[in-house]
Design an enzyme around this catalytic site. Sequence first.
Site, PDB file in Angstrom:
ATOM      1  N   GLY A 148       0.812  -1.226   0.000  1.00  0.00           N
ATOM      2  CA  GLY A 148       0.000   0.000   0.000  1.00  0.00           C
ATOM      3  C   GLY A 148       0.835   1.260   0.000  1.00  0.00           C
ATOM      4  O   GLY A 148       0.309   2.370  -0.025  1.00  0.00           O
ATOM      5  N   GLY A 149       2.181   1.101   0.049  1.00  0.00           N
ATOM      6  CA  GLY A 149       3.035   2.272   0.238  1.00  0.00           C
ATOM      7  C   GLY A 149       3.540   2.863  -1.074  1.00  0.00           C
ATOM      8  O   GLY A 149       3.730   2.168  -2.065  1.00  0.00           O
ATOM      9  N   ASN A 160       6.421  -6.821   4.651  1.00  0.00           N
ATOM     10  CA  ASN A 160       6.546  -5.560   3.902  1.00  0.00           C
ATOM     11  C   ASN A 160       7.134  -5.876   2.533  1.00  0.00           C
ATOM     12  O   ASN A 160       8.141  -6.589   2.453  1.00  0.00           O
ATOM     13  CB  ASN A 160       7.513  -4.603   4.618  1.00  0.00           C
ATOM     14  CG  ASN A 160       7.018  -4.190   5.990  1.00  0.00           C
ATOM     15  OD1 ASN A 160       5.885  -4.472   6.358  1.00  0.00           O
ATOM     16  ND2 ASN A 160       7.862  -3.517   6.745  1.00  0.00           N
ATOM     17  N   ILE A 161       6.594  -5.306   1.489  1.00  0.00           N
ATOM     18  CA  ILE A 161       7.139  -5.600   0.153  1.00  0.00           C
ATOM     19  C   ILE A 161       8.528  -4.992  -0.008  1.00  0.00           C
ATOM     20  O   ILE A 161       9.312  -5.431  -0.841  1.00  0.00           O
ATOM     21  CB  ILE A 161       6.168  -5.146  -0.974  1.00  0.00           C
ATOM     22  CG1 ILE A 161       6.566  -5.812  -2.291  1.00  0.00           C
ATOM     23  CG2 ILE A 161       6.146  -3.632  -1.148  1.00  0.00           C
ATOM     24  CD1 ILE A 161       5.463  -6.277  -3.144  1.00  0.00           C
ATOM     25  N   LYS A 195      14.081   1.737   3.236  1.00  0.00           N
ATOM     26  CA  LYS A 195      13.278   2.908   3.603  1.00  0.00           C
ATOM     27  C   LYS A 195      13.857   4.166   2.958  1.00  0.00           C
ATOM     28  O   LYS A 195      13.155   5.128   2.715  1.00  0.00           O
ATOM     29  CB  LYS A 195      13.262   3.098   5.130  1.00  0.00           C
ATOM     30  CG  LYS A 195      12.710   1.918   5.905  1.00  0.00           C
ATOM     31  CD  LYS A 195      11.239   1.694   5.634  1.00  0.00           C
ATOM     32  CE  LYS A 195      10.741   0.404   6.252  1.00  0.00           C
ATOM     33  NZ  LYS A 195       9.471  -0.037   5.701  1.00  0.00           N
TER      34      LYS A 195
HETATM   35  C1  DAU Z   1       1.030   2.585   6.274  1.00  0.00           C
HETATM   36  C2  DAU Z   1       0.837   1.452   5.298  1.00  0.00           C
HETATM   37  C3  DAU Z   1       1.923   0.729   4.849  1.00  0.00           C
HETATM   38  N1  DAU Z   1       1.746  -0.299   3.981  1.00  0.00           N
HETATM   39  C4  DAU Z   1       2.918  -1.090   3.557  1.00  0.00           C
HETATM   40  C5  DAU Z   1       4.061  -0.307   2.958  1.00  0.00           C
HETATM   41  C6  DAU Z   1       5.275  -1.128   3.364  1.00  0.00           C
HETATM   42  O1  DAU Z   1       5.507  -2.183   2.439  1.00  0.00           O
HETATM   43  C7  DAU Z   1       4.855  -1.776   4.672  1.00  0.00           C
HETATM   44  C8  DAU Z   1       5.452  -1.112   5.906  1.00  0.00           C
HETATM   45  O2  DAU Z   1       4.941   0.180   6.018  1.00  0.00           O
HETATM   46  P1  DAU Z   1       5.746   1.357   6.720  1.00  0.00           P
HETATM   47  O3  DAU Z   1       4.832   2.496   6.888  1.00  0.00           O
HETATM   48  O4  DAU Z   1       6.999   1.588   5.937  1.00  0.00           O
HETATM   49  O5  DAU Z   1       6.040   0.745   8.119  1.00  0.00           O
HETATM   50  P2  DAU Z   1       7.415   0.712   8.886  1.00  0.00           P
HETATM   51  O6  DAU Z   1       7.762   2.085   9.330  1.00  0.00           O
HETATM   52  O7  DAU Z   1       8.401  -0.008   8.058  1.00  0.00           O
HETATM   53  O8  DAU Z   1       7.027  -0.148  10.143  1.00  0.00           O
HETATM   54  C9  DAU Z   1       6.692  -1.510  10.039  1.00  0.00           C
HETATM   55  O9  DAU Z   1       7.824  -2.283   9.658  1.00  0.00           O
HETATM   56  C10 DAU Z   1       8.943  -2.138  10.556  1.00  0.00           C
HETATM   57  C11 DAU Z   1      10.068  -2.928   9.942  1.00  0.00           C
HETATM   58  O10 DAU Z   1      10.457  -2.313   8.737  1.00  0.00           O
HETATM   59  C12 DAU Z   1       8.541  -2.612  11.951  1.00  0.00           C
HETATM   60  O11 DAU Z   1       9.608  -2.433  12.865  1.00  0.00           O
HETATM   61  C13 DAU Z   1       7.317  -1.849  12.429  1.00  0.00           C
HETATM   62  O12 DAU Z   1       6.890  -2.366  13.671  1.00  0.00           O
HETATM   63  C14 DAU Z   1       6.202  -1.979  11.401  1.00  0.00           C
HETATM   64  O13 DAU Z   1       5.067  -1.213  11.749  1.00  0.00           O
HETATM   65  O14 DAU Z   1       3.438  -1.745   4.706  1.00  0.00           O
HETATM   66  C15 DAU Z   1       0.501  -0.651   3.520  1.00  0.00           C
HETATM   67  O15 DAU Z   1       0.375  -1.606   2.721  1.00  0.00           O
HETATM   68  N2  DAU Z   1      -0.566   0.064   3.960  1.00  0.00           N
HETATM   69  C16 DAU Z   1      -0.456   1.110   4.822  1.00  0.00           C
HETATM   70  O16 DAU Z   1      -1.492   1.734   5.172  1.00  0.00           O
END
Ligand code: DAU
Length: 479
Positions: A114-115, A248-249, A396
């Site tokens: 979703g990101g 996470n993708i 990231k």
């Molecule tokens: C906010 C959101 C994100 N995503 C997707 C995008 C990314 O592939 C993945 C992670 O989103 P990010 O917003 O980057 O989350 P991030 O800061 O990495 O945090 C997550 O991943 C971290 C590890 O990278 C963990 O330590 C955290 O606990 C966990 O919440 O999810 C969605 O599919 N939908 C969303 O609404």
Amino acid sequence: MTTAKRNLQRLATMGESSEEWKSSTKRETLGSLEIELQRLLKTASPDEVKYWEREFSGFRNLFSRYLRAKAAIDWPKIMPLPENAIKSYDSLTEGDPLTIKDRLSKLVVIKLNGGLGTSMGCKGPKSVIPVRNDLTFLDLTLQQIQFLNWAYGVNVPLVLMNSFNTDDDTAKVLRKYANVQVDVHTFCQSRYPRIDKETLMPVVKDLKDPDLENWNPPGHGNFYESFYNSGLLDKFINEGKEFCFLANIDNLGATVDLNILNFVMTDESGGKVEQPEFVMEVTDKTRADVKGGTLIQYEDRLMLLEIAQVPKDFVDEFKSVSKFRIFNTNNLWAKLSAIKRLVESNAIDLEVIVNPKHLASGLNVIQLETAAGAAIKNFKGACGINVPRSRFLPVKKTSDLLLLMSNLYDIDGGNLTLSALRSFPTTPLVKLGSSFDKVRGDDVLSGGSDIRWMLCYLCAVSLINNPHYSKVTVQSLYF
Ligand SMILES: Cc1cn([C@H]2C[C@H](O)[C@@H](COP(=O)(O)OP(=O)(O)O[C@H]3O[C@H](CO)[C@@H](O)[C@H](O)[C@H]3O)O2)c(=O)[nH]c1=O
């Protein structure tokens, strides 16, 4: 007398703390929100009314949990993790080789897609940013699953959870995989209104207004409900699938691990130990892991603590590696029947994360989000597994991407492994100057690369190949 004045008077006479004050004013907002949602529904096109009713039902639920929640975590209540909360990866085995195929046939792989690529200066989904040899996160993910399916003669499906920000672009890109031997399914997570920080009311005034700035995907914690609503959860359960592996993708280290698969699917205790319905892969925290979450013991339960939930005074303590030694990789394993049970009984209770944003219009808004790992407390027998760092290669920032672009990693079947030529087991710490924040200036979907970025890449590759360097710092390049 206005509500605000009444509250002020109450504050003065009752001597309420500012946190209580905030909570009480928030509670009064729920009624106003309901009126606003009903008004908004009247602006929906007739064929979309049902869709919006369902979205608003989820949003209402999230909003009321936000109003009910205590403003901050009570820091002294954080306890050390119980001994058996985190299992060592080394204690796991692949299990009987003759039944691996059987276990794989009960698995579904889900990637959070979703990101957007905005944090690296790209338009479009993050998953279509090229990582190596023009192969994107999505290409490599598909290669990983195709390779697994070939190797074991199975048909593990790949599911992408898109958001309204990534759904259309992902659909376009997926057409090119028509000949790839992987069953790909997609569903779109919810779309909730952004909230005006002052009034706590939705910013959007008309559901036909196409401005996407008025909306946000409500975090990956929304997975459980959206997966259920998409009908895919029931479909997979009916097909005999038992577990999903969710990641996470942007983490290319999140491949299907046969040891963990065996751990979640095989009861080696002969019924003596409760089988885990949920597993979170954690890894030893490094100083690079500042943003993200950790597992804690809180009010007698395992809980995911995200940095956004940490009170300002404790942020440095949270980032330190001495008190919080492990980090959530967001590689999660969950039992499908348990997801169904919890969603149907409305028992998934995720902490609400308030994400403040400043819109281009100048308006300050908040968006309400939840994290998938926070569901750990709702599943039976849930635990963490401390996995090797190789299972966590998050991208990231461009500096993370640089590592994966370089020949520090070998690629085989979409899987990345640290090159045997590297003299150290750790990866270099890469710091790039702000001129390298962006992958490229134009749209990632249209191709073409940024020359400054490429030069920086070439320069860093040669540094990485030199075993004397453990740090790469590129502030700027002149040419
Ligand atoms: C906010 C959101 C994100 N995503 C997707 C995008 C990314 O592939 C993945 C992670 O989103 P990010 O917003 O980057 O989350 P991030 O800061 O990495 O945090 C997550 O991943 C971290 C590890 O990278 C963990 O330590 C955290 O606990 C966990 O919440 O999810 C969605 O599919 N939908 C969303 O609404």
